[in-house]
Every structure is written in structure tokens, then in C-alpha cells.
Design a protein around this motif. Structure first.
Motif, PDB file in Angstrom:
ATOM      1  N   PRO A  20       0.740  -1.744   0.026  1.00 55.28           N
ATOM      2  CA  PRO A  20       0.232   0.155   0.026  1.00 55.28           C
ATOM      3  C   PRO A  20       0.958   1.080   0.313  1.00 55.28           C
ATOM      4  N   PRO A  21       0.346   2.499  -0.628  1.00 58.05           N
ATOM      5  CA  PRO A  21       0.966   3.371  -0.670  1.00 58.05           C
ATOM      6  C   PRO A  21       1.305   4.003   0.897  1.00 58.05           C
ATOM      7  N   GLU A  22       1.946   5.012   0.846  1.00 60.55           N
ATOM      8  CA  GLU A  22       2.433   5.776   2.172  1.00 60.55           C
ATOM      9  C   GLU A  22       0.838   6.491   2.384  1.00 60.55           C
ATOM     10  N   SER A  23       1.656   6.863   3.470  1.00 61.59           N
ATOM     11  CA  SER A  23      -0.044   7.443   4.707  1.00 61.59           C
ATOM     12  C   SER A  23       0.597   9.246   4.833  1.00 61.59           C
ATOM     13  N   PHE A  24       1.753   9.275   5.245  1.00 65.73           N
ATOM     14  CA  PHE A  24       2.337  10.007   6.250  1.00 65.73           C
ATOM     15  C   PHE A  24       4.475  10.274   5.567  1.00 65.73           C
ATOM     16  N   ALA A  25       4.816  10.998   5.803  1.00 64.32           N
ATOM     17  CA  ALA A  25       5.902  11.508   5.946  1.00 64.32           C
ATOM     18  C   ALA A  25       6.694  12.237   6.873  1.00 64.32           C
ATOM     19  N   TYR A  26       7.604  11.587   7.089  1.00 66.25           N
ATOM     20  CA  TYR A  26       8.475  12.578   8.041  1.00 66.25           C
ATOM     21  C   TYR A  26       9.433  12.945   8.278  1.00 66.25           C
ATOM     22  N   VAL A  45       0.544  12.993   3.884  1.00 63.81           N
ATOM     23  CA  VAL A  45       0.507  12.415   1.781  1.00 63.81           C
ATOM     24  C   VAL A  45      -0.385  12.133   1.778  1.00 63.81           C
ATOM     25  N   LYS A  46      -1.840  11.444   2.313  1.00 64.72           N
ATOM     26  CA  LYS A  46      -2.888  10.831   1.925  1.00 64.72           C
ATOM     27  C   LYS A  46      -3.974  12.066   0.772  1.00 64.72           C
ATOM     28  N   ILE A 389      11.272   8.982  -2.693  1.00 60.02           N
ATOM     29  CA  ILE A 389      10.449   8.113  -2.790  1.00 60.02           C
ATOM     30  C   ILE A 389      10.109   7.253  -2.377  1.00 60.02           C
ATOM     31  N   SER A 390       8.528   6.927  -3.394  1.00 64.65           N
ATOM     32  CA  SER A 390       7.638   6.654  -2.823  1.00 64.65           C
ATOM     33  C   SER A 390       8.354   5.434  -3.217  1.00 64.65           C
ATOM     34  N   ARG A 391       7.307   4.245  -2.888  1.00 68.19           N
ATOM     35  CA  ARG A 391       7.937   2.707  -3.202  1.00 68.19           C
ATOM     36  C   ARG A 391       7.935   2.044  -4.712  1.00 68.19           C
ATOM     37  N   ASP A 392       6.254   3.074  -4.970  1.00 67.32           N
ATOM     38  CA  ASP A 392       5.310   2.424  -5.827  1.00 67.32           C
ATOM     39  C   ASP A 392       6.564   3.079  -7.179  1.00 67.32           C
ATOM     40  N   GLY A 393       7.727   3.923  -7.010  1.00 69.38           N
ATOM     41  CA  GLY A 393       8.262   4.326  -7.744  1.00 69.38           C
ATOM     42  C   GLY A 393       7.042   5.942  -9.108  1.00 69.38           C
ATOM     43  N   LYS A 394       5.631   6.105  -7.862  1.00 67.71           N
ATOM     44  CA  LYS A 394       4.822   7.112  -9.318  1.00 67.71           C
ATOM     45  C   LYS A 394       5.424   8.408  -7.782  1.00 67.71           C
TER      46      LYS A 394
END
Length: 466
Positions: A20-26, A45-46, A389-394
């Protein structure tokens, strides 16, 4: 401790991309004049959230003058290594070093990121006593503990002996001691990372504390006294097995990014500046025939600029160097993102052929001379700096501060804290998201970013993708 592996641990990069995509950035925040404590900001970041791209929680530290820079998780996918017994850890605690104070904070992100709190503080005296090192910098979660690189040795100026890497227990956070058994010729330090199944570590060089704490020293730079070597280590034996000189003119080879898929024995290094022509460069390393090799595979030219648009440091050159201060590799090992902090450009290279990077996309924001605004019209002080970079690269996130004293030299008009995001295209290309702009509290600058559940500069993997 869990009774089964943390669901954010993934055996392979491909499985991480499908999560699943990220919900928060630290994001760590620093007070450049040390007038208030540094802090950790938690950002929503939702997409669609009522608080999207806003700071929803802040952990403010009890001390001043720490200078937050890099940080990382206590545990990650490397815990799934079949050679260690830490598969049941949680990706729960953030390890945040103060680069100027040599103090380390452990922040607990459970039960919810919006309730993160300080769990433990490790005072500098413990680090000095157990390691002889100072100025902790990069943090990576390894299979058997937390690895921390340092930029200083002992003594007030950090020049009493060379810097290196030390290990912390990943559950108690006790400082265990130095990692190296045989450091070979390495006398400077910066970044490190590894390929776990292939059993090697890669390390890079910046400079000693007197060369960076009060700003860049032009005389040291022009006489090529900053780091310009890349080092390769036997990870299990903890010894240096090979050192390669990039050439003294290639000053400050900083971030190292190995391929995520452990069957791929190559990686990338970004070099800040070539003192002969002000270029920035990307280097590719690989192992072949039992030896490591490295070559310069991409260059980024400086940009001419009128003297009145330049800070005093650059006026004699009549140009802005790109200043490659960070690079990051997408989880599928396809795209390398290159932050050009001086010219205000984020570059995207297709590195499917790792020794033949091809420019695939670029966006402009900030920059010493250009000062390109954000699509929302707001000014962006500084330039693209720490990139994640997000895990899915998007999605690609980045901030704008390098280091307090260097910010002041290159951007004397100020670097107000900012964080932006660009959306990527599957076949190459990126575009700044007009609706993503993080407002940080006045007086703070923003540095490194971590994403909940892991990101492309957090995780290292034990099993190949299928």
C-alpha cells in the motif's frame, strides 16, 4: 516484538512496490541559528485528506544546537535476512542524530504517527566513550542492528582519529561499538550502504568537521582536499577490500545507491563538483572478476549567470555549478533521481543500462540564479536537495536545505523550509504536483524525508525479485 514479521518488511523490491502507498512522511527540521530546538515533522501525504500536505504533528526536541541532517528506521526489510534472528522486529522507531551535537534521539512512531514521542536520548558522551567517533550522520537498519556512519573522530574538532561506522542494538538502542575491524586507507567518511547477500558494503567521503561545520572552505575545495575516493568492504569480515580514487578534481563523492535487487552487483555515486570545470557527475560501480570497478557515466554542466545573481562565493566563476547533493534510485532500479541543489533542477535518468544513464525527465524549482517558483506561484528558496521516492515509484518528494552554514553561503537570501512532490510517468518524465506544498514553521529548514512503511533509501533486501 511481534509474533510474525512486520507487514512493512518485504522479501524483495518487487513485493515492496506492490505494498500500500505511504500515508505519512517524516521530515527533520533544523533551526539554523540554534535559537530553538530542532524537530521532527509528521506530514499527511494521503490524497483527498483534509490535511493533505500539511504538518499534522511535531516532535520538538529538548535541546538546542543539534543540527538534524539524516535519520533512519530501527528496522526494515533487511531484518528478513536468513542469517539473523531479528525477523520479528517492528519498523517503529526513528533514529535521529544531531550532526553538530553528536546526540541521538530515538522517536517512537507508535501507536500512531500523529502521536509520535521521544523514546530515548543517547548523549554524546556515550558515543565518544564507546566508539571514539563524533558527528553521527547516516543511519541504516541492518539485519543484526542499527548502523550509523560518522563524520568526525575524537576530540573537540573531531580530528583525533578518523571517523567510521558504529552499531547500535536495534531493541535497546545501546551503542555497541565500532563496526570496522580493518579500515584500510579510509580516513574520511560520509555515506554507506550494502548488498546483503553479496556481502559487501560501499562507503564514500565528504570532509572532516573543520572543513564543513563553519561552511565550505574555498581554499580546500580548489586544492582538492575534500573526499574523492569510494571504498568497498567485506561486510561480514568488516574490512576494507578495495579503494578507488575518482581523481582529486572530483570533489565530494557523497551519496551511494546500490541496486535494490540483490542479484544486481552495481550501484551509483553522485559527485558534487569537478574543480576543473564545475560539472557535477554520476558514477556507476560494479563488481566483475572479483574486483570492483567505477566509471563516470553522466555529467551535468554548470550554468552561466551574471555576477549580480551570484553569491560572493561564486562571483569569480561567473557560473552556477549544479552541486549534486543527493541521488536516489527507484525500487525497480529503473530511474535515478539527481538533485542539483545549485542550479535548481531535479533530474531523472533512465538507468536500465546502469553504465549508460539517459536523461528521461527534469523539473526546475529554486536555484541560485534561476529561482524558479513552484507551480502554485510560491517562491522556493534553495534548490532540490534531499530526495525520497515512494515504494511504487510514482511520487518523488524533496526538500531544500543542505547544511545550515552551506545554505548561508550559497543562498544568502535565506532558505525557508519547504517540501514538494513530483508525480512520475511510467516511461520517464516527472511533473511537480501543484497541490502539494508543505508549510513548515517559521525559522526552520527542512532536510531528509522518511516515508512510513519504508522508501527507496531506507530498505535493503535479502531476496531477488521475480
Amino acid at each position: 516484538m511481534n509474533i510474525r514479521p512486520d507487514p512493512t518488511f518485504h522479501a524483495s523490491p518487487k513485493l515492496a512496490m506492490e505494498a500500500p502507498p505511504e500515508s505519512f512522511a517524516y521530515t527533520v527540521l533544523l533551526s539554523p541559528d540554534a535559537s530553538k530546538p530542532d524537530a521532527l515533522a509528521v506530514i499527511d501525504v494521503k490524497p483527498g485528506s483534509s490535511t493533505y500536505s500539511q504538518v499534522v504533528h511535531t516532535v520538538t526536541m529538548p535541546n538546542k544546537g543539534d543540527e538534524f541532517h539524516h535519520f533512519g528506521w530501527n528496522a526494515c526489510s533487511s531484518a528478513l535476512s536468513p542469517l539473523t534472528g531479528h525477523a520479528f522486529l517492528e519498523r517503529r522507531y526513528l533514529i535521529i542524530p544531531g550532526m553538530r551535537s553528536s546526540r541521538i534521539y530515538i522517536v517512537d512512531t507508535k501507536p500512531d504517527p500523529t502521536e509520535a514521542t521521544i523514546h530515548k536520548i543517547i548523549e554524546p558522551e556515550e558515543i565518544f566513550r564507546k566508539t571514539g567517533y563524533s558527528r553521527p550522520h547516516t543511519v541504516h537498519c541492518g539485519p543484526e542492528g542499527v548502523y550509523v556512519s560518522t563524520l568526525g573522530g575524537g576530540g573537540k574538532n573531531g580530528t583525533d582519529g578518523p571517523p567510521g561506522v558504529f552499531i547500535m542494538d536495534c531493541e535497546t538502542f545501546e551503542v555497541l561499538g565500532r563496526w570496522e575491524l580493518d579500515r584500510g586507507p579510509q580516513t574520511l567518511h560520509y555515506d554507506f550502504w550494502w548488498n546483503l547477500p553479496r556481502d559487501y558494503m560501499v562507503t564514500s567521503e565528504w570532509g572532516l568537521p573543520p572543513q564543513f561545520e563553519n561552511g565550505i572552505l574555498p581554499e580546500d575545495l580548489l586544492s582538492n582536499k575534500y573526499g574523492h575516493h569510494i571504498h568497498f568492504w567485506d561486510l561480514r569480515a568488516r574490512r576494507n577490500v578495495q579503494t578507488i580514487d575518482l581523481g582529486a578534481n572530483h570533489q565530494m563523492g557523497l551519496e551511494v545507491r546500490p541496486a535494490h535487487d540483490p542479484v544486481r552487483e552495481y550501484g551509483f555515486l553522485g559527485t558534487v563538483v569537478d574543480t576543473t570545470n564545475l560539472e557535477g557527475s554520476i558514477w556507476t560501480w560494479w563488481r566483475e572478476g572479483g574486483k570492483f570497478h567505477v566509471e563516470k557515466t553522466a555529467t551535468i554542466p554548470p550554468e552561466a549567470a551574471p555576477k549580480e545573481q551570484l553569491p560572493p562565493l561564486l562571483q569569480g566563476f561567473g557560473a552556477v555549478p549544479p552541486l549534486v547533493t543527493d541521488i536516489d534510485l527507484s525500487m525497480d532500479d529503473k530511474f535515478l533521481y539527481v538533485a542539483c541543489w545549485g542550479t535548481g533542477e531535479m533530474r531523472q535518468y533512465n538507468v536500465s543500462e546502469p553504465r549508460r544513464p539517459k536523461l528521461a525527465g527534469s523539473v526546475r524549482i529554486g536555484g541560485i540564479a534561476r529561482r524558479s517558483p513552484h507551480p502554485n506561484g510560491k517562491a522556493f528558496g534553495g534548490g532540490p536537495q534531499m530526495v525520497e521516492i515512494s515504494r511504487d515509484g510514482k511520487r518523488v518528494y524533496w526538500t531544500n536545505s543542505l547544511y545550515s552554514t552551506w545554505d548561508d553561503q550559497f543562498y544568502p537570501d535565506g532558505v525557508p523550509g519547504a517540501m514538494v512532490m513530483a508525480n512520475t510517468k511510467p516511461d520517464g518524465g516527472l511533473e511537480l504536483a501543484a497541490d502539494y506544498w508543505v508549510n513548515f514553521p517559521d525559522g526552520y529548514r527542512a532536510h531528509q524525508i522518511r516515508l512510513d512503511g519504508g522508501d527507496c533509501s531506507t530498505d535493503s533486501f535479502c531476496y531477488p525479485s521475480v
